[in-house]
Design an enzyme around this catalytic site. Structure first.
Site, short mmCIF file in Angstrom:
data_model
loop_
_atom_site.label_atom_id
_atom_site.label_comp_id
_atom_site.label_asym_id
_atom_site.label_seq_id
_atom_site.Cartn_x
_atom_site.Cartn_y
_atom_site.Cartn_z
N ARG A 234 78.02 90.66 2.75
CA ARG A 234 78.62 90.11 3.97
C ARG A 234 79.98 90.78 4.16
O ARG A 234 80.58 91.28 3.20
CB ARG A 234 78.81 88.60 3.85
CG ARG A 234 77.53 87.82 3.63
CD ARG A 234 77.84 86.34 3.45
NE ARG A 234 76.63 85.53 3.26
CZ ARG A 234 76.09 85.23 2.09
NH1 ARG A 234 76.68 85.67 0.97
NH2 ARG A 234 75.00 84.51 2.00
N HIS A 349 70.91 84.02 -1.51
CA HIS A 349 70.32 82.89 -0.80
C HIS A 349 69.93 81.78 -1.78
O HIS A 349 69.48 82.07 -2.90
CB HIS A 349 69.06 83.33 -0.03
CG HIS A 349 69.36 84.17 1.17
ND1 HIS A 349 68.41 84.94 1.81
CD2 HIS A 349 70.52 84.38 1.85
CE1 HIS A 349 68.96 85.57 2.83
NE2 HIS A 349 70.24 85.24 2.87
N TYR A 358 62.85 87.85 6.76
CA TYR A 358 62.72 89.31 6.82
C TYR A 358 61.27 89.77 6.81
O TYR A 358 60.99 90.91 7.17
CB TYR A 358 63.50 89.94 5.66
CG TYR A 358 64.97 89.66 5.74
CD1 TYR A 358 65.77 90.24 6.74
CD2 TYR A 358 65.58 88.78 4.85
CE1 TYR A 358 67.12 89.95 6.84
CE2 TYR A 358 66.94 88.48 4.94
CZ TYR A 358 67.70 89.07 5.94
OH TYR A 358 69.03 88.78 6.05
#
Length: 375
Positions: A234, A349, A358
């Site tokens: 991130r 996650h 995904y």
């Protein structure tokens, strides 16, 4: 005592706290409720209530002992103090200049956010959302507002085109004031939340990613873009990296205090490691891996601009964001046959359900399916 429950709720009338009594219609319970001291009926909340005093709470327990279960889940606050979270300094928010005519977040709100040790990004979001609400009703006292006022405000946000995610953030920020700052848990229990939107992540082709990296202005910018993609980081995680987090011997990157205050390891590219060594010798960062001119942590907006400018130079028409590179990392791993469980760990996650999104954008799923037009 079978099937008899009374749920305690927090209510407020004219800036006074009351105990709400919510229960299914029952002649026995109704008769016993009416015997409680100073009990009254509220048409607005559709329940009986009495002043929020220790003696009245004791009277409720005593009155229904052996007759009905008292559900206090909505009444007593749950502790959410993040003891392991890094401390957040809200002094800059307290001392900032506010435009003339606008109200700023109460000091008690900021202090509670600091005490709870919420993440810095969460603090900024809560403050922004609550100040918007505060200024919408700036001619009224917050303690006098009720569920109808909250609904009217949220309805306006919907008409203005705010996303479901933004509306949920507004609800959280408003509830934090009433339920945490004023210590009135679950006062707005009747506020309906919009359904969470499920949108597919936007993904780049590997050729596009390589073109973006190649068009970066300098080695520093190239390393930042490469980290976003090759490690699936991130933007905030890239900014928090320190030189010692890059482990060239084990070929991993240590991501510390990421989302949810979790540490994790992710992949380190051999190609990137060479670039990072060159970057380090040239720029000599002291504290953070990427620093500004004065040695401070690099800004989030700078990272966004680096990605955006490089993508324009690469002549990519779609709007590219740092997070799109993280999505591309996960999708390309899945397309290469990497187990979903491993991808979940690399991304940090909590559940594979989050990572499963995904599978909807990975093209290898469709390669073995023949199009009916080609049959």
């Amino acid at each position: 005592m079978e099937n008899k429950y009374i749920t305690l709720k927090h209510l407020m009338f004219q800036q006074r706290k009351y105990i709400g009594l919510q229960f299914y219609t029952d002649k026995v319970l109704l008769a016993m409720v009416k015997e409680l001291p100073d009990v009254e009926w509220s048409e607005e909340y559709n329940m009986y209530y009495l002043p929020n005093k220790p003696k009245n709470l004791d009277a409720i327990y005593k009155q229904f002992r052996g007759v009905a279960w008292i559900n206090c889940n909505y009444f007593f606050p749950k502790s959410s103090l993040g003891r392991d979270n890094p401390e957040v300094d809200v002094s800059s928010l307290k001392n900032r200049e506010v435009k003339e005519g606008l109200l700023s977040c109460p000091a008690s709100y900021l202090e509670k956010l600091e005490l709870k040790r919420y993440a810095k990004s969460t603090v900024n979001t809560y403050v922004c959302c609550f100040e918007a609400f505060l200024n919408h009703y700036k001619d009224r006292k917050l303690e006098d507002l009720n569920e109808l006022d909250i609904r009217a405000y949220l309805q306006q946000l919907i008409k203005q085109g705010y996303s479901n995610s933004s509306i949920n953030q507004a609800i959280n920020a408003i509830k934090f004031y009433y339920e945490v700052v004023l210590e009135m848990p679950n006062r707005f229990y009747a506020i309906e939340r919009p359904r969470k939107e499920t949108k597919l992540p936007k993904v780049l082709a590997k050729e596009e990613v390589l073109a973006i990296i190649d068009r970066a202005n300098n080695i520093k910018h190239r390393c930042i873009i490469s980290l976003l993609y090759s490690a699936g980081l991130r933007r905030s995680e890239v900014l928090e990296l320190k030189p010692e987090d890059i482990n060239g011997k084990r070929m991993v990157i240590c991501v510390r205090s990421a989302k949810g205050n979790k540490d994790r390891y992710t992949l380190l590219s051999h190609t990137l490691l060479k670039e990072l060594r060159e970057y380090y010798l040239e720029w000599r960062p002291r504290h953070y891996l990427f620093e500004g001119p004065r040695g401070e942590r690099y800004s989030a907006e700078s990272v966004t601009q680096i990605v955006r400018k490089a993508s324009k130079k690469a002549k990519i028409k779609k709007r590219v964001t740092p997070h799109m590179l993280r999505h591309s990392f996960a999708t390309h791993l899945l397309e290469a046959g990497t187990d979903l469980r491993y991808i979940q760990l690399l991304l940090g996650h909590n559940s594979t359900k989050t990572t499963e999104i995904y599978t909807h954008v990975a093209t290898n799923v469709y390669k073995n399916i023949r199009n009916p037009l080609d049959l």
